[in-house]
Design an enzyme around this catalytic site. Sequence first.
Site, PDB file in Angstrom:
ATOM      1  N   HIS A 136       6.784   4.832   4.383  1.00 31.33           N
ATOM      2  CA  HIS A 136       6.800   3.541   5.047  1.00 31.33           C
ATOM      3  C   HIS A 136       6.758   2.421   4.012  1.00 31.33           C
ATOM      4  O   HIS A 136       6.255   2.603   2.897  1.00 31.33           O
ATOM      5  CB  HIS A 136       5.590   3.398   5.972  1.00 31.33           C
ATOM      6  CG  HIS A 136       5.542   4.428   7.055  1.00 31.33           C
ATOM      7  ND1 HIS A 136       6.472   4.494   8.070  1.00 31.33           N
ATOM      8  CD2 HIS A 136       4.677   5.455   7.279  1.00 31.33           C
ATOM      9  CE1 HIS A 136       6.179   5.505   8.873  1.00 31.33           C
ATOM     10  NE2 HIS A 136       5.098   6.105   8.415  1.00 31.33           N
ATOM     11  N   CYS A 178      11.211   1.122   4.628  1.00 31.45           N
ATOM     12  CA  CYS A 178      11.604  -0.142   5.242  1.00 31.45           C
ATOM     13  C   CYS A 178      11.424  -1.278   4.236  1.00 31.45           C
ATOM     14  O   CYS A 178      10.483  -1.270   3.435  1.00 31.45           O
ATOM     15  CB  CYS A 178      10.756  -0.428   6.473  1.00 31.45           C
ATOM     16  SG  CYS A 178      11.004   0.716   7.846  1.00 31.45           S
TER      17      CYS A 178
END
EC number: 3.4.22.34
Length: 451
Positions: A136, A178
Site C-alpha cells: 500500500h 498507490c
Amino acid sequence: MALRAALVAMLPAVVAAEKYAVIAAGSAGFMNYRHQADACHAYQIMLQSGVPADNIILMMQDDVANSSENPFPGQLFNKPGENPPDVYKGCKVDYSGDIVTGQLFMDVLTGNTEGAKGKVLKSGASDTVFVNFVDHGGPGIIAFPNGPVLTVKQLSKTLKTMQSKKMFKQMVFYMEACESGSMFPDLEKDGKILAVSASNADESSWGTYCGDAAMVKGKNVGSCLGDLFSVNWMQDDDAGKFKSETFRSQISKVTKLTNKSHVCSFGDKSFEDETIGSVETASSLSASPSDTAQGAVDARDVYLTQAMWAWQHATDKESKQKAWTRVTGIMKDREADEALFAGLAAAACADVNPERLVQCQHKFLHERMEMTHMDCHHELALAVHEHCPASEYHHSAGGWNGFNMKFARVLLNICEGQEALGKSTEQLVHLVQEHCTKASRDRAAEMQILV
C-alpha cells in the site's frame, strides 16, 4: 619475464560484477494475499534467472501462506489456472514477522549491519542491484506491516546514501503501490538509478485476479492473487526474452498492459536500452499467457470488494453473517477515516477568516499540490501513525491503512499551506496529535458501547 610479472602484480585486481536483489512486501493479513504472492514470484524470478540466493534478500510478514483462510495451506499463487506455479515453494524469507519495518528496509539497502541483524546488501561499485517493493502507499508514503510508514524523505535519503557509498553500477527499482509516482521526486538523470512505479503521484494502483478471477485448481482463493503492474512485468520476465528485450521495451509493454493506472519512470534512463539481462537473466518459470486484468480492482477498494464477494458467495447462514460483519466493519472503518481527515483539515483551518473557511478546507482536502515541504510531510505522517486510531478491519499497525493512505494528500496540502496558516511544523504536529488522540478516544468509547 620477471619485470612483466611485477608489473602485472601491481595492477588492481579485476572484480567480477555481481547481481543483487532486495524484495519487500509491506502488508499483513490474508486480504493482502496478493502482495506476498507478488514478492515470492519476484524472488523466484531472481533466483531462477541466476541471481545467487545469497545475493537475494526478501522481507515480508509471511503470514499468508499458512493462514487458516488459505484454501491451499503452505502455497501461494500469483495467477489463476488449473496448474499455476506455487510461488511459495522454495521462497526463502530472510526477515519475517514483527521485525519487518521501514527502518529494516533502509538498513538492508544501505548495508547497515548494526540495524539489520541478518543479511544486508553487500553490493559494490561494479554491481547491479534490483529493488522491488510491493504494498500500500499514498502521496509520499509507503506501508510496512509493523509500521511506521516509510516517507519519501526517508527513501530519498536512503538512495542518496547508497549512491555515496558506491553500492551499484546501476540500480533498477520497481515499486507497486498507490501514488507510487510520488516516491522518487529527486532522482538525478545521471545517478544510475532507474525507478519504475505502478501509478503516478495522484492515483491508485490496482489489484488483479480478484473475485471470480481468483480461481486456482477449481477453488477460489478468496483474495486477489496479484497486483496488475507487478504481474505484468513478472509475466513478461517469465517469457524469458532477456537476451533481446530492453528495459525501454519492457516498460513500454507493461505501461500498455497496466491500463488501470499510469506507469511512470524516473531517474537515469541512460541504460533503458540495455537488455534486461544486464540486471537479470533468463527465467524458467511457466510463462503461459494470461489476461492480467481479470477481476482488476482499485487497490483502495480491494478489502471492501473482496468482503462483498465473500458475502455474495457464502453458502451457509454462519458464513453469510461473518462476511456481512466484515463488510459493515470495513464500511465503518472507511467512514471513520474520511471523517478523521476531514476533521483534520477543519482543525488546520480553524483560525482562518470565516469567509474563507470552506475554501480553506476544500483546498486541503481536494487540491493536488506539489510537495516542497518534505520535512513537514514526514513529521505529520509519523504523527498520524503514532496517534491516530488503528483500523480494525484493515490490518493496520498504527493510524495508517490501505484505504486511508490516500489522505496523506491532506497532510501534504496542509504542509504546503503552513505559511498562509501562520503555523510552524511543530504546531502542525501538535494539531495532528491532539486531533488523532481525540479520535482514538472516541473510537475506543464507541467500541466499548458496542461491547
